[in-house]
Scaffold this motif. Structure first.
Motif, mmCIF file in Angstrom:
data_model
loop_
_atom_site.group_PDB
_atom_site.id
_atom_site.type_symbol
_atom_site.label_atom_id
_atom_site.label_comp_id
_atom_site.label_asym_id
_atom_site.label_seq_id
_atom_site.Cartn_x
_atom_site.Cartn_y
_atom_site.Cartn_z
ATOM 1 N N ARG A 266 0.829 -1.206 0.000
ATOM 2 C CA ARG A 266 0.000 0.000 0.000
ATOM 3 C C ARG A 266 0.866 1.259 0.000
ATOM 4 N NH1 ARG A 266 -5.380 -0.481 0.853
ATOM 5 N NH2 ARG A 266 -6.163 -2.544 1.452
ATOM 6 N N HIS A 267 1.967 1.210 0.738
ATOM 7 C CA HIS A 267 2.873 2.359 0.750
ATOM 8 C C HIS A 267 3.433 2.603 -0.640
ATOM 9 C CE1 HIS A 267 5.966 5.167 2.023
ATOM 10 N NE2 HIS A 267 6.874 4.397 1.432
ATOM 11 N N ASP A 270 0.943 4.091 -3.192
ATOM 12 C CA ASP A 270 0.759 5.541 -3.113
ATOM 13 C C ASP A 270 1.715 6.263 -4.065
ATOM 14 O OD1 ASP A 270 -1.210 5.289 -1.212
ATOM 15 O OD2 ASP A 270 0.144 5.536 0.490
#
Length: 306
Positions: A266-267, A270
């Protein structure tokens, strides 16, 4: 800058994706700066932003193929299965470095001191050949037999599957599951698209491999030798070759398998939006228990821009 719509090179097929990287490399050799992007269609296709014709790209691809055939990496004197001893690997890579225009492929096929259980070279994860199949001789036949007409057709038209020449098994249609067929699919004659196969070989030079504690590590590939995966990004903004290399290196995280990898994924996701990435695709790498022949499983979208 004009755009070439390469309708034959689908981004959701590893063979189409690798072929598009090869087409971009060929366009650069024309002497023009070439940027690559992907459409956002249900089946995305490659678009080259370049001021040359597709015929000029095909001509340059043929010239590149000839240089590769005459160079040390795919020489007829090389072990045709690349089952190289440690000393032979070192010599192979040294010979490749003396021919930088074609030698980069060697670093995408084997890694120094990365050996299998028999003490021979453990090749790239893209090495799908086994048994009587010989990677180097197959690559030589693909590059030596392809024509300009086949290159143009496979870049611009739906693939016809009309040739019986060798295939390196990077097309997702090669993953023929016996349990879903009315007869054993291994008895079918494999039909190929020589233009796409030749361009994909050129594109393979974008995927180096390295020695790791668990064996040969190939950029974009994860998991074990028998049950691994290949992850690749698609992007909507035109990207030069340098930018493409960066995207391939930094935007190929595999699908998360636990909470920690989910957090890391998820990081990174981004950042994908800022990099212009529209989708991240993944295919399983399957190797048969008998012989170890490799195929890519059906592609899946593991991340998509909102």
């Amino acid at each position: 800058m004009p755009e070439l719509q390469l309708l034959g090179l689908a981004g959701n097929n590893p063979l189409g994706f690798l072929a598009a990287l090869g087409a971009q490399a060929a366009a650069e050799h024309v002497g023009q700066s070439a940027s690559l992007r992907w459409t956002d269609d249900p089946v995305p296709h490659a678009v080259l932003v370049v001021d040359v014709s597709v015929e000029a790209i095909a001509a340059t691809a043929l010239a590149s193929a000839q240089r590769w055939l005459e160079g040390p990496v795919l020489a007829a004197t090389v072990d045709q299965k690349l089952k190289l001893s440690p000393a032979a690997i070192t010599q192979y890579l040294c010979d490749a470095r003396s021919s930088p225009a074609v030698g980069v492929l060697a670093m995408c096929l084997v890694a120094e001191n990365s050996l299998d259980n028999s003490g021979k070279a453990k090749p790239s994860d893209f090495y799908f050949t086994a048994g009587q199949m010989k990677f180097v001789s197959m690559a030589r036949e693909i590059l030596g037999g392809v024509t300009s007409e086949e290159l143009v057709a496979d870049m611009t038209l739906p693939w016809s599957y009309a040739s019986t020449r060798p295939s390196l098994m990077w097309d997702v249609v090669d993953d023929r599951v016996y349990a879903l067929s009315s007869a054993n699919p291994s008895s079918d004659k494999k039909l190929t698209n020589p233009g796409a196969e030749a361009l994909a070989l050129l594109g393979l030079s974008r995927y180096p491999c390295f020695r790791s504690a668990s064996g040969t590590a190939t950029q974009g590939c994860f998991g074990s030798w028998k049950r691994g995966s290949f992850t690749w990004p698609l992007w909507g903004r035109p990207a030069t070759i340098g930018v493409v290399r960066s995207l391939l290196a930094h935007a190929s995280a595999p699908e998360p398998s636990n909470s920690e990898s989910e957090r890391q994924f998820r990081h990174r996701a981004d950042q994908y939006r800022g990099w212009g990435i529209t989708r991240v695709m993944q295919s399983q790498i399957r190797r048969s228990d008998q012989g170890g022949y490799g195929t890519f499983g059906p592609p899946r979208v593991i991340w998509q821009r909102d």
